[in-house]
Design a protein around this motif. Structure first.
Motif, mmCIF file in Angstrom:
data_model
loop_
_atom_site.group_PDB
_atom_site.id
_atom_site.type_symbol
_atom_site.label_atom_id
_atom_site.label_comp_id
_atom_site.label_asym_id
_atom_site.label_seq_id
_atom_site.Cartn_x
_atom_site.Cartn_y
_atom_site.Cartn_z
ATOM 1 N N ALA A 175 1.103 -1.750 -0.132
ATOM 2 C CA ALA A 175 0.097 0.442 -0.152
ATOM 3 C C ALA A 175 0.768 1.472 -0.493
ATOM 4 O O ALA A 175 0.969 2.313 -0.478
ATOM 5 C CB ALA A 175 -0.698 0.077 1.095
ATOM 6 N N LYS A 176 1.708 1.343 0.965
ATOM 7 C CA LYS A 176 2.603 2.191 0.724
ATOM 8 C C LYS A 176 3.757 2.906 -0.359
ATOM 9 O O LYS A 176 3.190 3.765 -0.337
ATOM 10 C CB LYS A 176 4.314 1.877 1.864
ATOM 11 C CG LYS A 176 3.213 2.938 3.400
ATOM 12 C CD LYS A 176 4.312 2.044 4.564
ATOM 13 C CE LYS A 176 3.787 2.114 5.692
ATOM 14 N NZ LYS A 176 4.516 1.974 7.102
ATOM 15 N N ALA A 177 3.783 1.361 -1.518
ATOM 16 C CA ALA A 177 4.782 1.611 -2.127
ATOM 17 C C ALA A 177 4.096 2.482 -3.390
ATOM 18 O O ALA A 177 4.655 3.452 -4.100
ATOM 19 C CB ALA A 177 5.263 -0.014 -2.225
ATOM 20 N N ALA A 178 2.531 1.884 -2.956
ATOM 21 C CA ALA A 178 1.544 2.223 -4.652
ATOM 22 C C ALA A 178 1.498 3.795 -4.301
ATOM 23 O O ALA A 178 1.674 4.485 -5.105
ATOM 24 C CB ALA A 178 0.455 1.679 -4.492
ATOM 25 N N LEU A 179 1.526 4.371 -3.524
ATOM 26 C CA LEU A 179 0.987 5.536 -2.844
ATOM 27 C C LEU A 179 2.403 6.485 -3.234
ATOM 28 O O LEU A 179 2.420 7.993 -3.554
ATOM 29 C CB LEU A 179 0.252 5.801 -1.617
ATOM 30 C CG LEU A 179 -0.815 5.516 -0.955
ATOM 31 C CD1 LEU A 179 -1.133 5.652 0.299
ATOM 32 C CD2 LEU A 179 -1.667 5.716 -1.754
ATOM 33 N N ASP A 180 3.400 6.170 -2.865
ATOM 34 C CA ASP A 180 4.675 6.973 -2.679
ATOM 35 C C ASP A 180 4.744 7.044 -4.711
ATOM 36 O O ASP A 180 4.947 7.403 -4.985
ATOM 37 C CB ASP A 180 5.949 6.508 -1.881
ATOM 38 C CG ASP A 180 6.247 6.234 -0.749
ATOM 39 O OD1 ASP A 180 5.339 6.825 -0.082
ATOM 40 O OD2 ASP A 180 6.417 6.110 -0.230
#
Length: 649
Positions: A170-175
Motif C-alpha cells: 500500500a505504501k509503495a503504491a501511494l509513494d
C-alpha cells in the motif's frame, strides 16, 4: 464490506508457541537467521529483493545506498507451505480460522529448532536454528494471520518482530503516485490484483484508505480489487497459460476503471507474491500502468526493524546463505485423502478444521522433498537469480550413450567405452543382442549397423566369422577396422566404481543367465549394472530371474497419441521396474506435475536421447535424475546456460 472478527487467544496460540517445533531462546539473536515464509514459492520474490536490495548504509542505517547489499552477512530460512497452498482459497471455503492457524504454524516452524527429515518423520528429528525475525511474504497470510502472529510474538516476550507485505504494498503504491503527506494530486485509481482470499479480506482497500488518511491526502483515489482465481496455482505449477490468466484479470480491473474515466487507472498492486512472475506480460498488456511489487518495501521495512532493535548480524558483509524448507503430505495420510500427484486432495485440504493439531503435513528440506533436485524453482530462475544461486543445485547425471564416439572412434566399441571412462564418465549406455549361436553381442540394431558399417545384416543370424569381419569403424573413419564387441569385452572395460546401463535389444532363453555369469566373470556385481529395455516382458523376466539387478523401462513414441504420466506409470508397473525412461523427443507434452505424479507412484524418472540444449532444459524442468546423450562432452557446456543445474558424470 463487513469483516468478520476472530478471537486471537486460547489454545491455538499456546499450542503453536510451545510446540511441536520447539522453542529456541533469543540469546545471541543478532546472528540467527531471518525467517521468510509464504504459501509456496511466490515469496521467493520477496527473498530475492532482500538478497539484492541496497537502499541503506549498512553502518549507520541511513536510507542511503552504500554499494553493499543491505542484508549482507545475514542468513535466511525460507519456508513454503507447499502442501497447503493456495492460501487464497480457504476463506471462500469458510476456513478463515483454519487459515489463520496455518499461518501460525508457519511462524512457529521458523521460530523453532526442528524439522522433519522426511514425510514419515513424526518426531521432527531434524535440528535447525530458530529465526530472529519473521517476514510474512504472502499477502493472504498477512491479511488473515498478521495480527495473530504479532500476538504470538508478544506472548514470547523476547522482542521478535514480524513484517508483512500488505502495508508495504500500500505504501509503495501511494509513494509511486506521489500521494505523500499533504499532497493534492489529480483523481486517480489504484487496482489490486490478489488471490480471492486476500480480496475477500478487504485488507488492501482498508490499508490504502488508512494510509491516505494518515498522510492527510484528500485527493480522490478509487480502488478496484480483483480476485484472481487460479493464477497463483498456475504460476506455482509453471503453467503455460499463467500469463493469459493474469492479463484476463487485469482486463477486469481496466474495465471497472473505465467506467470512471475522470479517475484513470494509474497503478496496480500485485497483491500476491506469485504474481511478479508474470509482471512482464502485464506490463506489455498495459504500458501506461505502473505495477507495484510490494517486495522492495517489505525488505526495507524488515531492515529498519532489525536496525532499530539492534538485531542485525554482527558482520555487515559477506555471503547470505539460504536454507529452504517446504511442506509435504505426511506419510500417514491415506490414499483416499490424496490427489493424483500424491499431495493432499482438495476436498481434504479445505475440509480440515483444527490447524493446531493437524498432522497432515511435514516441513522438510527442499532437497528431501524433491529428491535432491529443487526443480520447482527453475521455471522462475530468471526472475530470482540471487535466490537460484543459493538454492541447492540441481544434480543430473549425464550418461555416455554408446560410449564417447565420433571422428576416429566407433560407437559401441571397446575404444568408445574406454574413451568414456578416460574422459571422466561414471556411466555408459550400450545395447546387447542374443545371437542364435548363444553369444551376447554389443550392437544397436540392424539399421544402425548398416549406417556405420555398410553391412545390411540380420543381427541374430551373425556368426563369429561375421562379427570378426564386419568393420563398424567405417562411418567413424577409424584408423584400423573395428569389430563389434561381445558382452565380456564390454564388461572388461567397466571400472569397479562405474556403472554400465545395458539395454536388452534381443532377448531369449538363456540371456539372463549368460548375462549374470559374464558380470560375475568380469569381477563386477549387480550394483555395476542397470538392465534396461523397451520390451516390458524382457525386462520383467530378467528381474524375476535376477532380482538384485535394478531395472529400467525405456518408452518411445506410442501409437494412439500423446504420452501421459498415467501411461508411463502403468507400463512401469507392468514391467516391475525401478525407473521409467521416456525419450526426450516424446516427453515434450509432460509437465512438472506429471513428473511429480510419476515419482509419487514410486518410480525414478529419467530420459534418453537428450541431444540438444532444449532437451536438457526440458529434462531439468521435469526433474529427471539422469539421461543418456550422444553429446556427452557438449552437454556439460549446455548445462552452464541453465541456472542452478550441475551435471554429474
Amino acid at each position: 464490506m463487513t469483516i468478520r472478527r476472530m478471537s486471537l487467544g486460547g489454545p491455538l496460540v499456546a499450542a503453536l508457541f510451545f510446540g511441536p517445533f520447539g522453542v529456541q531462546n533469543a540469546s545471541a539473536a543478532d546472528n540467527r537467521p531471518i525467517g521468510v515464509f509464504d504459501s509456496g514459492t511466490g515469496g521467493l520474490t520477496v527473498l530475492e529483493k532482500m538478497l539484492t536490495i541496497d537502499r541503506f548504509n549498512n553502518v549507520t542505517g541511513e536510507e542511503r545506498a552504500d554499494g553493499i547489499p543491505d542484508f549482507a552477512g545475514e542468513r535466511f530460512e525460507y519456508f513454503g507451505d507447499q502442501a497447503n497452498m493456495p492460501y487464497g482459497d480457504y476463506a471462500g471455503a469458510g476456513k478463515s480460522e483454519f487459515l489463520r492457524g496455518l499461518v501460525l504454524n508457519d511462524a512457529a516452524f521458523l521460530l523453532g529448532d526442528r524439522y522433519a527429515r522426511d514425510a514419515a518423520d513424526k518426531a521432527l528429528s531434524g535440528r535447525k536454528e530458530g529465526v530472529k525475525t519473521l517476514v510474512i511474504a504472502c499477502n493472504t497470510a498477512t491479511a488473515y494471520g498478521f495480527d495473530a502472529v504479532s500476538q504470538m510474538l508478544a506472548a514470547r516476550g523476547d522482542g521478535t518482530q514480524v513484517t508483512g507485505v500488505v502495508n508495504a504494498g500500500a505504501k509503495a503504491a501511494l509513494d509511486a503516485l506521489g500521494l505523500v503527506s499533504g499532497s493534492q494530486a489529480a483523481p486517480c485509481a489504484i487496482g489490486v490484483m490478489a488471490t480471492p482470499g486476500t480480496i475477500a479480506s478487504d485488507v488492501y482497500a482498508r490499508t490504502i484508505r488508512r494510509e491516505l488518511a494518515a498522510r492527510g491526502v484528500t485527493s480522490r483515489v478509487e480502488i478496484y480489487s480483483q480476485g484472481c482465481a487460479g493464477l497463483a496455482d498456475a504460476v506455482e505449477a509453471g503453467a503455460p497459460n499463467a500469463a493469459q490468466i493474469a492479463c484476463d484479470n487485469l482486463k477486469a480491473v481496466q474495465d471497472a476503471a473505465a467506467k470512471h474515466p475522470e479517475a484513470p487507472l494509474k497503478a496496480v498492486i500485485l497483491g500476491c507474491t506469485h504474481f511478479p512472475f508474470v509482471q512482464d506480460s502485464l506490463e506489455r498488456s498495459a504500458p501506461g500502468v505502473l505495477f507495484v511489487d510490494p517486495a522492495v518495501y517489505t525488505a526495507a521495512e524488515c531492515f529498519r526493524a532489525l536496525h532499530a532493535s539492534k538485531r542485525r548480524a554482527a558482520s555487515a558483509t559477506g555471503a547470505m546463505p539460504v536454507e529452504t524448507y517446504i511442506s509435504v503430505a505426511s506419510a500417514e495420510v491415506p490414499a483416499s485423502r490424496r490427489d493424483a500427484s500424491g499431495g493432499l486432495s482438495r476436498a481434504y485440504k479445505y475440509g480440515r478444521d483444527d490447524a493446531a493439531h493437524d498432522t497432515a503435513t511435514r516441513p522438510v528440506p527442499i532437497k528431501v522433498a524433491t529428491n535432491g533436485d529443487p526443480i520447482m524453482f527453475i521455471p522462475f530462475a530468471k526472475r530470482i537469480p540471487a535466490v537460484a544461486a543459493r538454492l541447492a543445485p540441481v544434480h543430473i547425471r549425464a550418461i555416455a550413450h554408446r560410449g564417447l564416439h565420433g571422428a576416429g572412434v566407433a560407437q559401441n566399441s571397446v575404444a568408445s567405452f574406454a574413451a568414456a571412462w578416460a574422459g571422466g564418465a561414471k556411466w555408459i549406455e550400450t545395447d546387447f543382442h542374443l545371437l542364435k549361436n548363444g553369444r551376447i553381442l554389443c550392437v544397436h540394431d540392424t539399421r544402425e549397423l548398416k549406417r556405420i558399417s555398410g553391412e545390411d545384416r540380420v543381427i541374430a543370424d551373425l556368426t563369429e566369422a561375421d562379427v570378426a569381419s564386419i568393420n563398424i569403424g567405417k562411418q567413424a573413419q577409424t584408423a584400423e577396422p573395428v569389430h563389434m564387441p561381445y558382452l565380456a569385452e564390454v564388461l572388461a572395460t567397466v571400472p569397479k566404481d562405474a556403472i554400465a546401463q545395458c539395454e536388452i535389444k534381443l532377448y531369449g532363453p538363456g540371456y539372463a543367465e549368460k548375462f549374470d555369469a559374464a558380470v560375475k566373470a568380469a569381477g563386477l556385481s549387480e550394483t555395476n549394472i542397470l538392465v534396461t529395455s523397451f520390451q516390458i516382458d524382457a525386462v520383467r523376466d530378467f528381474h524375476k530371474r535376477f532380482p538384485k539387478y535394478e531395472t529400467l523401462l525405456l518408452v518411445g513414441r506410442q501409437k494412439g497419441g500423446t504420452l501421459t504420466a498415467d501411461h508411463l506409470i502403468d507400463m512401469a508397473r507392468r514391467a516391475q521396474v525401478k525407473y521409467v525412461c521416456p525419450g526426450a523427443a516424446v516427453a515434450k507434452g509432460l509437465t512438472p506435475a506429471d513428473a511429480d505424479k510419476i515419482r509419487a507412484a514410486g518410480f525414478g524418472f529419467r530420459f534418453y536421447g537428450v541431444n540438444s540444449p532444449g532437451a536438457l532444459a526440458l529434462a531439468t524442468r521435469l526433474g529427471v535424475t539422469a539421461f543418456t546423450t550422444d553429446h556427452w562432452r557438449e552437454a556439460f557446456d549446455w548445462a552452464k546456460t541453465i541456472p542452478g543445474l550441475v551435471l554429474t558424470p
